[in-house]
Scaffold this active site. Structure first.
Site, PDB file in Angstrom:
ATOM      1  N   CYS A  82       0.153 -51.327   7.299  1.00  0.00           N
ATOM      2  CA  CYS A  82       1.048 -50.431   6.548  1.00  0.00           C
ATOM      3  C   CYS A  82       0.301 -49.791   5.379  1.00  0.00           C
ATOM      4  CB  CYS A  82       2.259 -51.225   6.051  1.00  0.00           C
ATOM      5  SG  CYS A  82       3.293 -50.342   4.881  1.00  0.00           S
ATOM      6  N   CYS A  85       2.094 -49.857   1.975  1.00  0.00           N
ATOM      7  CA  CYS A  85       2.043 -51.206   1.400  1.00  0.00           C
ATOM      8  C   CYS A  85       0.783 -51.384   0.561  1.00  0.00           C
ATOM      9  CB  CYS A  85       2.073 -52.263   2.501  1.00  0.00           C
ATOM     10  SG  CYS A  85       3.562 -52.257   3.522  1.00  0.00           S
TER      11      CYS A  85
END
Length: 322
Positions: A82, A85
């Site tokens: 991700c 993230c």
């Protein structure tokens, strides 16, 4: 449906963590001299932790929940693949360290911990939540600017103060927690409101939040506080049987149905509350439709407008309005 009357401690969030709470786990470390019963808030205690930034897993989250009785626990749900993230997590870590023990951060890899991912309803990542006194609080999804994250953390601290979770965490590095970081004073009207909620005087709490908004109409924390205090005020003194029985006996009584929606949401049944109100909407006169619209907007504030269930409900409401 909920089996317990609503309180100020179970308003925000609707994640069912009971399976994690009840899982056998090693006892969490407690501060010296702690003699409170399990699960009881430890107020302004200082609790020792291995680090202010922990790796949360399906196996150890029971211990992390115990920490939330003393200090708010932030939960960052992420994955290695991700990209947002990778932008968000370092910012949250930096802020947690700046708060010098007012928060503990639990980082959860959703790929390795599917039960936690499901429990926090991480429909997208990054997802950030908090746990205060064992109760989950939905915060936000996606990567936000640092200034906005800091504002969210201040809101979490106010909610934690309302629930008596005002302790600090100290990492086992020997570094002292800064004394000035232990107490963050609340704005006067907010403090008066929290004190009133603590004593069960929800009408006074509403008045204090209204005064805060009169001074600053953009005070988002006062908007959320007023919504929460208003819900508690409406449900105060009423039993579950009275509320559900009254609604069953008078299916056309809009106020009775609104009250059941309040009860559902306070017990964590957010979708039930929203669906009840949206189902009632088409058959109402203009005044009734407006009452439902206003109640929905208020309930959005109770659970947090960043909650992922708010956006689709807004969309359904807009379709009914136009």
């Amino acid at each position: 449906m909920t089996n317990m009357p609503p309180t100020g401690s179970n308003l925000r969030g609707a994640v069912d963590l009971s399976s994690l709470v009840n899982r056998p786990a090693a006892a969490a470390p407690q501060p010296a001299g702690a003699g409170a019963s399990a699960g009881a808030p430890t107020s302004a205690a200082t609790i020792a932790v291995p680090s202010l930034v922990l790796d949360g897993t399906d196996a150890n989250f029971g211990e992390i929940l115990e920490l939330s009785n003393t200090v708010p626990v932030l939960v960052d749900l992420w994955a290695e693949w991700c990209e947002p993230c990778k932008q968000l997590t370092p910012v949250i870590e930096k802020l947690v360290l700046e708060y010098a023990g007012r928060f503990v951060l639990a980082k959860v890899d959703v790929d390795s911990n599917p039960q936690l991912s499901q429990a926090f309803q991480a429909q997208s990542i990054p997802t950030v939540a908090a746990v205060i006194n064992g109760q989950p609080v939905q915060l936000f999804n996606g990567a936000l600017p640092e200034a906005q994250i800091r504002e969210v953390l201040e809101r979490v601290l106010e909610l934690a103060t309302q629930q008596g979770v005002t302790g600090t965490a100290q990492a086992n590095t020997g570094a002292p927690v800064a004394a000035e970081a232990v107490e963050v004073p609340l704005p006067p009207h907010h403090q008066e409101a929290y004190d009133a909620i603590e004593s069960g005087d929800f009408e006074t709490a509403r008045a204090e939040y209204r005064m805060a908004l009169a001074q600053n109409p953009n005070d988002t924390m006062a908007v959320a506080g007023l919504a929460q205090a208003s819900l508690l005020f409406r449900l105060q003194g009423k039993t579950l049987d009275q509320i559900r029985g009254g609604a069953a006996a008078a299916p056309q009584d809009l106020e009775a149905q609104l009250l059941v929606a309040d009860l559902d949401l306070s017990g964590g049944h957010v979708e039930d509350a929203f669906d009840r109100l949206l189902t009632l909407f088409p058959a109402q006169e203009p005044a009734g439709r407006n009452a439902i619209r206003e109640r929905l907007l208020e309930l959005f504030e109770v659970i947090g407008t960043e909650d992922p269930r708010v956006a689709p409900t807004r969309k359904r409401l807009t379709a009914l309005l136009y």
